[in-house]
Write an enzyme that holds these catalytic residues in place. Structure first.
Site, PDB file in Angstrom:
ATOM      1  N   LYS A 130      -4.232 -15.308   6.112  1.00  0.00           N
ATOM      2  CA  LYS A 130      -3.766 -15.647   4.706  1.00  0.00           C
ATOM      3  C   LYS A 130      -2.173 -15.126   4.629  1.00  0.00           C
ATOM      4  CE  LYS A 130      -3.856 -13.536   0.840  1.00  0.00           C
ATOM      5  NZ  LYS A 130      -3.046 -14.286  -0.079  1.00  0.00           N
TER       6      LYS A 130
ATOM      7  N   GLY B  37       1.527  -4.988   3.054  1.00  0.00           N
ATOM      8  CA  GLY B  37       1.829  -5.343   1.701  1.00  0.00           C
ATOM      9  C   GLY B  37       1.951  -3.975   0.848  1.00  0.00           C
ATOM     10  N   SER B  38       1.421  -3.855  -0.334  1.00  0.00           N
ATOM     11  CA  SER B  38       1.962  -2.671  -0.972  1.00  0.00           C
ATOM     12  C   SER B  38       0.690  -1.764  -1.052  1.00  0.00           C
ATOM     13  CB  SER B  38       1.742  -3.059  -2.568  1.00  0.00           C
ATOM     14  OG  SER B  38       0.629  -3.582  -3.030  1.00  0.00           O
TER      15      SER B  38
ATOM     16  N   GLY C 247      -3.520  -2.223  -0.405  1.00  0.00           N
ATOM     17  CA  GLY C 247      -3.900  -1.588   0.747  1.00  0.00           C
ATOM     18  C   GLY C 247      -4.998  -0.678   0.452  1.00  0.00           C
TER      19      GLY C 247
ATOM     20  N   LYS D 158      -7.204  -1.163  -1.753  1.00  0.00           N
ATOM     21  CA  LYS D 158      -8.180  -2.106  -2.198  1.00  0.00           C
ATOM     22  C   LYS D 158      -8.804  -2.710  -0.836  1.00  0.00           C
ATOM     23  CE  LYS D 158      -6.691  -3.232  -6.845  1.00  0.00           C
ATOM     24  NZ  LYS D 158      -6.152  -4.304  -7.429  1.00  0.00           N
TER      25      LYS D 158
ATOM     26  N   GLU E 281       8.687   3.578  -4.648  1.00  0.00           N
ATOM     27  CA  GLU E 281       9.263   2.431  -3.964  1.00  0.00           C
ATOM     28  C   GLU E 281       9.752   1.283  -5.073  1.00  0.00           C
ATOM     29  OE1 GLU E 281       8.413  -0.256   0.102  1.00  0.00           O
ATOM     30  OE2 GLU E 281       6.778   0.095  -1.254  1.00  0.00           O
TER      31      GLU E 281
END
Length: 365
Positions: A64, A116-117, A121, A123, A269
């Site tokens: 994805k 990713g964030s 992450g 979740k 960040e």
């Protein structure tokens, strides 16, 4: 790179033991069906980092890509079809968060690899816990660049700018915290301001552009939020600190000096062209400040004393450290961090191991 590794990897290898009556053999099996979820900031780069070792290991893949930057991976799908890759080996699933959630929680998925964030992450990690899936997470960073007293100031500023303003700061390994020795701080800030203000901002396709736009209005608003926080915290802005007037998602390359470690901009960040800075008096303080973060992905050290720089690198908690060099990432070098920067490694031999499970066979000698 991974084709060469897998060709050389023995199908069966003998493991030396202290038991003379038996033999112990080792082999590797693919981990299984893999859900690969990649971010928008480097389309095809993180895809390659995941897809190549997964295929080399013998896994099948559901990929994805980010819905924000979809075209490169769709073109990859065309290429995979043209070369005759068997159907079902690589399945590209466009879509938003609900597609990723369906992948990471599906009972037939054996491994999840996500970049990713940290918010997403966590979740993903929760969803992957159903069924005890293998997981790799490459998450955020608030990396430090340490400029020692003996550094070449002009070259140091080039490394600072490359580490924070490349890709408009939308890099997980961005060295967004500058630690500069107090003896050279004033001179370095003067040089850094001149170089930063001279950066050409504009269309990424224009030959003279040195920093392009942010990816979306949402990301622009994220950066503006931190500009507002900096104003509320009364941070000293060396340059920038505001959006660029006109069309497009442009933010000024920004540098804040004398930033306290309690500041939100020091801790969080931003994922934009925003650099915070402070000074140090000796190497021990530099290491302490570099490690003063919940993230631990990368770091850069600028010093003419290689021995001292290497000693500092051993003490800084980070998965990848550059000394006197831009952020070059080699396929041979494992990529990943400590603390909340993620779980596992990509690239290098570790990157292949992430998609394999070792098996041992014991039999009479």
């Amino acid at each position: 790179y991974y084709a060469n590794i897998i060709i050389k990897q023995a199908t069966l290898s003998e493991v030396l033991t202290n038991e003379p009556a038996v033999r112990l053999l080792k082999t590797y099996a693919p981990v299984g069906i893999c859900a690969l979820i990649t971010p928008w900031n480097f389309p095809m780069v993180t895809t390659a980092w995941k897809l190549a070792p997964a295929l080399a290991a013998g896994c099948t893949v559901l990929l994805k890509p980010s819905e924000v930057t979809l075209l490169p991976e769709l073109m990859l799908g065309n290429i995979l079809s043209e070369i005759g890759l068997p159907k079902g080996v690589v399945n590209i699933l466009p879509g938003a968060a609900e597609v990723g959630a369906a992948m990471t929680s599906h009972p037939l998925i054996d491994k999840v690899s996500f970049t990713g964030s940290n918010v997403v992450g966590e979740k993903v990690m929760t969803q992957a816990a159903r069924g005890i899936k293998d997981i790799s997470l490459e998450l955020g960073g608030k990396s430090a660049i340490v400029v020692c007293a003996n550094a070449d100031i002009d070259y140091a500023c080039d490394l600072i700018i490359g580490g924070i303003f490349a890709n408009a700061g939308q890099i997980c390994s961005a060295t967004s915290r500058l630690l500069v020795h107090q003896d050279i701080a004033e001179q370095l800030y003067e040089t850094l301001k001149v170089k930063t203000t001279s950066l050409q901002i504009g269309d990424g396709f224009a030959a003279d552009t040195l920093m392009g736009p942010l990816v979306s209005e949402q990301q622009l608003n994220q950066v503006k939020k931190y500009f507002d926080i900096a104003t509320a915290e009364h941070l000293d802005c060396l340059t920038g600190g505001e959006l660029v007037n006109g069309s497009g998602y442009f933010a000024m390359p920004t540098v804040y000096t004398d930033v306290p470690t309690t500041s939100q901009l020091w801790k969080e960040e931003v994922f934009g062209p925003v650099l915070v800075s402070t000074t140090f008096t000796d190497d021990a303080e530099a290491v302490r400040l570099a490690n003063d973060s919940k993230f631990a992905l990368a770091a850069t050290i600028v010093s003419t004393d290689e021995t001292a720089a290497l000693e500092m690198a051993l003490q800084i908690k980070a998965g990848h450290i550059w000394i006197n060099e831009q952020q070059i990432v080699l396929p041979e070098a494992g990529w990943g961090g400590f603390k909340q920067s993620g779980i596992g490694r990509e690239l290098g031999g570790d990157g292949l191991s992430a998609y394999q499970k070792s098996k041992h066979v014991l039999l009479p000698y």
